[in-house]
Scaffold this motif. Structure first.
Motif, PDB file in Angstrom:
ATOM      1  N   UNK A 187       0.469  -1.236  -0.059  1.00  0.00           N
ATOM      2  CA  UNK A 187      -0.211  -0.178  -0.023  1.00  0.00           C
ATOM      3  C   UNK A 187       1.160   1.064  -0.412  1.00  0.00           C
ATOM      4  N   UNK A 188       1.633   1.235   0.909  1.00  0.00           N
ATOM      5  CA  UNK A 188       2.744   2.304   0.481  1.00  0.00           C
ATOM      6  C   UNK A 188       3.810   2.597  -0.936  1.00  0.00           C
ATOM      7  N   UNK A 189       4.068   1.498  -0.973  1.00  0.00           N
ATOM      8  CA  UNK A 189       5.303   1.449  -1.881  1.00  0.00           C
ATOM      9  C   UNK A 189       4.589   3.302  -3.500  1.00  0.00           C
ATOM     10  N   UNK A 190       5.509   4.008  -3.889  1.00  0.00           N
ATOM     11  CA  UNK A 190       5.264   4.768  -4.220  1.00  0.00           C
ATOM     12  C   UNK A 190       6.195   4.598  -5.203  1.00  0.00           C
ATOM     13  N   UNK A 191       5.315   4.807  -7.091  1.00  0.00           N
ATOM     14  CA  UNK A 191       6.937   4.631  -7.759  1.00  0.00           C
ATOM     15  C   UNK A 191       8.220   5.169  -7.601  1.00  0.00           C
ATOM     16  N   UNK A 192       8.725   6.372  -6.698  1.00  0.00           N
ATOM     17  CA  UNK A 192      10.137   7.006  -6.383  1.00  0.00           C
ATOM     18  C   UNK A 192      10.882   5.627  -5.794  1.00  0.00           C
ATOM     19  N   UNK A 193      10.327   4.661  -4.890  1.00  0.00           N
ATOM     20  CA  UNK A 193      10.610   3.344  -4.117  1.00  0.00           C
ATOM     21  C   UNK A 193      10.667   2.345  -4.882  1.00  0.00           C
ATOM     22  N   UNK A 194       9.505   2.483  -5.871  1.00  0.00           N
ATOM     23  CA  UNK A 194       9.408   1.486  -7.187  1.00  0.00           C
ATOM     24  C   UNK A 194      11.132   1.663  -8.038  1.00  0.00           C
ATOM     25  N   UNK A 195      10.833   2.529  -8.404  1.00  0.00           N
ATOM     26  CA  UNK A 195      12.216   2.863  -8.944  1.00  0.00           C
ATOM     27  C   UNK A 195      13.841   2.839  -8.525  1.00  0.00           C
ATOM     28  N   UNK A 196      13.759   3.265  -6.936  1.00  0.00           N
ATOM     29  CA  UNK A 196      14.647   3.273  -6.354  1.00  0.00           C
ATOM     30  C   UNK A 196      15.192   1.425  -6.057  1.00  0.00           C
ATOM     31  N   UNK A 197      14.525   0.123  -5.782  1.00  0.00           N
ATOM     32  CA  UNK A 197      14.492  -0.639  -5.791  1.00  0.00           C
ATOM     33  C   UNK A 197      15.231  -1.226  -7.424  1.00  0.00           C
TER      34      UNK A 197
END
Length: 954
Positions: free
Chosen positions: A894-904
């Protein structure tokens, strides 16, 4: 989609128990020792669609299964494989559902779907959270009544390619893959509906046309040739209204006349052989014609198969395995189908054993069977096992739905289960002997000898060459198909089908209650009580496994799991096996990279007795020297067979390339031929003495049983099994990769190339592990992943492509993988490389929302069956996760953002440092990679060692 879904009626019997079965017409009550209610209501729409409703509110989900009365048996010579090909077409698009949206919409709702074709039928199904019930009716009705105007040349051409790749993967690139073709061609006469394979002939698949699709659709896909089964958590009147709304207006199509049984006879024995490009050991199959399903003789023949070939009491086992050492496993079974049946014996021989000797051994086993006969105890143990199988078969709402559909289509009544059970209960030892004499003894048969290339001396006598047609590897030529630009004409409807139904609120996460305990000997116990069916599933997980293997004698852990099932101090191997079977239980052991696992499944009433056997197995190993020698032979033959299986070769070499020579994971769990030869029974005893301890063990249990009963039945094991210190070693991991390396393993004349791409990533215990799994979902974590949509749906190069993380306590891998048509190997590898690189640029907000929906909403399906709950417990106990860890995972999604996704993605995906492994035909595919910009391109052997370049075919 699967080319053969075995929906045989072995969702069988209570046998020693009784039940209540109710329908809209009948209610029957049998003497009460135990009860199980399977309530259903059947009715028919005006257009001929049979509807069966089964309400089950145990989980907030529904399943919809639609079974059509059409399988490959409705095809014609020259148009084989068409039922299966058409099944694929129904997942493309329909008038109101866009291209590739069937899978995406179901996954977006948190559901799953698929379809299957076999000789006698075709089925489609969805399982979704209950709020999406109307949506799946909209989807299924649209392809039943509103599909044909959308069938285009390009979409059809794509699925032709996909199905051809499925054939290459399942048949052409597999050891013994052509066996079914040879048997059916010779058992059934030309024109018989079982004369061809479900997957079809390659030339027929290539020659099929769009006009064929339209004609097939009109003939067989009308509502009057279908059964719809809705199972799960719904309100009956609402469900009826929706079914009428979406399916009621679909017009009847051509009438489909039921097929009459067509059992066959043989006037003479037929003996055929084939030199198999992928086989390393010979295999013999013998098949006798038998009658169709639901006949009195078909039931007795099922029992005959069990008695002749299954287990250590079986005559085939006694002669071929124990006395003559010709094989390590025997198989005999009856396959009763709608139109005809066949009784088959299948023996994969030990290395270099002659099939002439195997054939002679089979007839010696028949003579032993005639001498020993059939005992009441044999009948009792088979019926006990069938009872447990029945419960397992209806443990999910989809399983119940399949069973109701199956009975309705082939027996004309969803309630045929009553008669099916009675028919099984009536089988006697006299019946078994009668069908043996009627169909097997001194009767003609079809026999195949499949031997490794160049091993003609192993073929059974008087065999003639089978006319197997193998595909020639050619350069890839992309077929360009221009579709008409005309707008799709929509079929008139009473409702606006272009509007997708509103799903409403998805069910909230509801995690089952877990109980835990710690025994005085240090063993942790995890349990979940689930009382839907009277069975228990459990596992005992002992840490270590392959990690405790010595590299110089690799394979000891794996041999341990085999030898410990071969009797106890007070029971011979045969006696132990029979005790398990008489309880209707199953117990088996296996080795993983990080553990040894004992799995069990038992009726609740027999859990205590089953645990007594577990206790004996753990505490009183037999160390049977004769069985040990047999296990070693079996393991070595399995290793040899795997050397010819491209998928097994890929797995072995991939681990070696990534983990290297210093880590035990660089060595196969099964060991090597040399290491197995060197292992003694004393090595196993030492492993057991040093490494079996409750202090590193977890017991997980799910079923109709409470905590107190479980702990009471563990008391003896707790008292007898003393804790000891076990040191699980840590092996050095290789340095991080710093370049993109292409490794190629040659499998001459392979019809497909197996591709594995990746490197070492992170352990399951890392805080980033689950976030990384979430990140990967849109790349390759589902059917709607980018790599699958390109390689399968757009290009038609493969049957499927995936990517994912796989870690335990030791860092695991990130792997992107597929099996692709040989002549698309280079382009497929490049597509993988490009898409992994592009993925680091980020995904769209829509793709992230799809990922969140698919992962969060699917939790409604996560806790349905005992097996799924046991998996949850094992994950919890193995990694010391909190009881609400799934709730924590949901919060991560639920908390994942586009920025976090890209960082991962940028942290864990680097295509410039991955190993690219290809297992395929080097003569035609290797050279191209030297021009594709890899840092190094190496030809390696099946051990991962570099070889000299080979000559290239011109």
């Amino acid at each position: 989609m699967t080319s053969k879904m075995k929906l045989k009626s072995i969702l069988l019997a209570f046998l020693s128990m009784s039940f209540v079965l109710t329908s809209c017409k009948t209610e029957k009550k049998v003497e009460e020792t135990a009860k199980l209610s399977i309530d259903f209501e059947k009715y028919e729409l005006d257009n001929g669609l049979d509807v069966v409703l089964h309400q089950d509110k145990s989980d907030p989900i529904v399943s919809l299964a639609i079974q059509y009365g059409v399988g490959s048996n409705r095809e014609k010579t020259g148009r084989t494989g068409f039922a299966h090909l058409f099944e694929h077409m129904l997942f493309q698009e329909s008038e109101n559902v866009g291209q590739d949206q069937f899978f995406k919409k179901i996954q977006d709702a948190g559901g799953t779907l698929n379809g299957g074709t076999w000789k006698d039928g075709t089925v489609y199904y969805e399982v979704v959270p209950k709020n999406a019930m109307e949506m799946i009716m909209w989807l299924e009705s649209d392809r039943m009544g509103y599909l044909i105007n959308t069938v285009t040349e390009s979409a059809f051409n794509n699925q032709q390619e996909v199905v051809q790749n499925e054939k290459r993967q399942r048949v052409d690139n597999n050891p013994y893959g052509h066996t079914g073709w040879v048997l059916d061609k010779n058992l059934y006469p030309e024109g018989h509906p079982y004369n061809w394979q479900v997957i079809g002939e390659l030339v027929d698949l290539q020659n099929a046309t769009v006009e064929d699709v339209k004609e097939f659709y009109d003939r067989f896909y009308g509502p009057n040739n279908a059964t719809l089964v809705l199972s799960g958590d719904f309100e009956t009147e609402e469900a009826k209204a929706l079914i009428e709304k979406y399916f009621g207006e679909i017009k009847r199509r051509q009438e489909v006349v039921p097929m009459a049984p067509q059992p066959v006879t043989l006037t003479e024995t037929k003996r055929l052989y084939h030199e198999d490009n992928f086989a390393k050991t010979p295999q013999l199959n013998m098949v006798w014609p038998t009658p169709q399903q639901y006949t009195e003789d078909a039931y007795a023949l099922d029992f005959l198969g069990e008695i002749l070939g299954n287990g250590k009491k079986a005559p085939l086992y006694k002669i071929l395995v124990k006395e003559k050492d010709l094989t390590s496993r025997t198989t005999a079974y009856n396959n009763a189908q709608e139109l005809a049946g066949e009784f088959q014996i299948s023996i994969t021989a030990n290395n270099d054993k002659s099939l002439k000797d195997v054939e002679a051994g089979i007839f010696e086993a028949f003579a032993l069977f005639e001498k020993e006969g059939v005992s009441e105890r044999d009948i009792e143990r088979i019926k006990a096992g069938l009872e447990t199988q029945f419960y397992n078969g209806i443990s999910s709402i989809l399983g119940k739905g399949f069973q109701l559909a199956q009975y309705n289509v082939f027996a004309g009544d969803p309630g045929f289960i009553e008669q099916d059970i009675e028919n099984i209960k009536k089988v006697t030892k006299e019946d078994v002997l009668r069908v043996y004499n009627t169909y097997i003894k001194d009767k003609p048969f079809v026999m195949t000898s499949f031997v490794p290339k160049g091993k003609m001396e192993l073929v059974a006598e008087n065999s003639i060459k089978a006319s197997v047609v193998e595909e020639e590897i050619k350069e890839n030529v992309t077929k360009v198909v221009e579709d008409s630009k005309e707008e799709i004409v929509k079929t008139p409807s009473k409702i606006n089908r272009s509007v997708e139904p509103n799903q409403g609120t998805a069910p909230a996460l509801s995690i089952p209650t877990t109980w835990t305990a710690e025994l005085s000997n240090g063993m942790d116990v995890y349990g979940i009580e689930q009382d839907e069916i009277p069975t228990v599933n459990f596992s005992l997980v002992i840490e270590g496994g392959h990690l405790l293997d010595d590299k110089s004698k690799n394979g000891v852990a794996n041999l341990m799991t085999d030898i410990m099932m071969e009797g106890t101090a007070t029971k011979t191997p045969e006696q132990l096996e029979e005790e398990i079977e008489l309880l209707g239980a199953s117990i088996y052991m296996y080795t993983t990279k990080e553990s040894i696992v004992i799995r069990g499944n038992a009726l609740t009433r027999n859990f205590g007795k089953t645990m007594k056997l577990i206790e004996e197995i753990i505490m009183e190993p037999r160390w049977d020297q004769e069985e040990f020698a047999r296990i070693k032979t079996k393991t070595i033959n399995s290793i040899k067979r795997n050397e010819a299986d491209p998928n097994s070769v890929a797995e072995k070499v991939y681990d070696k390339l990534l983990y290297g020579d210093e880590h035990i994971f660089g060595y196969p769990i099964s060991g090597t031929e040399a290491s197995i030869q060197a292992i003694t029974i004393d090595d196993l005893k030492a492993f057991y003495t040093q490494n079996f301890s409750p202090s590193i063990s977890k017991f997980n249990v799910v079923g109709k049983i409470d905590k107190a009963t479980v702990l009471e039945n563990l008391k003896d094991l707790e008292a007898k099994w003393a804790a000891k210190d076990v040191n699980i070693p840590e092996f050095p991991l290789p340095s991080k990769r710093d370049k993109a390396s292409l490794y190629f393993v040659d499998i001459p004349n392979a019809k497909q190339s197996v591709i594995n791409i990746g490197y070492l990533a992170l352990p399951r215990t890392d805080k980033d592990y689950y976030p990384a799994e979430v990140m990967n979902y849109k790349l390759g974590g589902s059917f709607s992943g980018t790599v699958n949509l390109i390689l399968r749906e757009e290009k038609g190069y493969t049957y499927g492509a995936r990517s994912g993380f796989n870690g335990g306590k030791v860092p695991g891998t990130f792997t992107a993988s597929s099996s692709v048509r040989t002549n698309t190997t280079g382009e497929s590898v490049q597509i993988f490389k490009n898409e992994i690189a592009k993925y680091k640029n980020g995904i769209t907000a829509e793709d992230l929302e799809f990922t969140k929906n698919a992962l969060i909403k699917s939790n409604a399906r996560r806790f349905e069956t005992q097996n799924s709950l046991l998996g949850m417990l094992q994950e919890m106990s193995n990694y010391n996760l909190p009881k609400n860890y799934i709730e924590g995972e949901e919060q991560i999604v639920k908390g994942m953002t586009l920025e976090q996704h890209k960082e991962l993605a940028n942290k864990y995906l680097d295509e410039s440092k991955m190993a690219y492994l290809v297992v395929g035909d080097a003569a035609t595919q290797f050279e191209q990679f030297e021009k594709m910009g890899f840092d190094e391109v190496l030809l390696v052997d099946k051990e991962g060692k570099e070889l000299k370049p080979i000559k290239i075919k011109m």
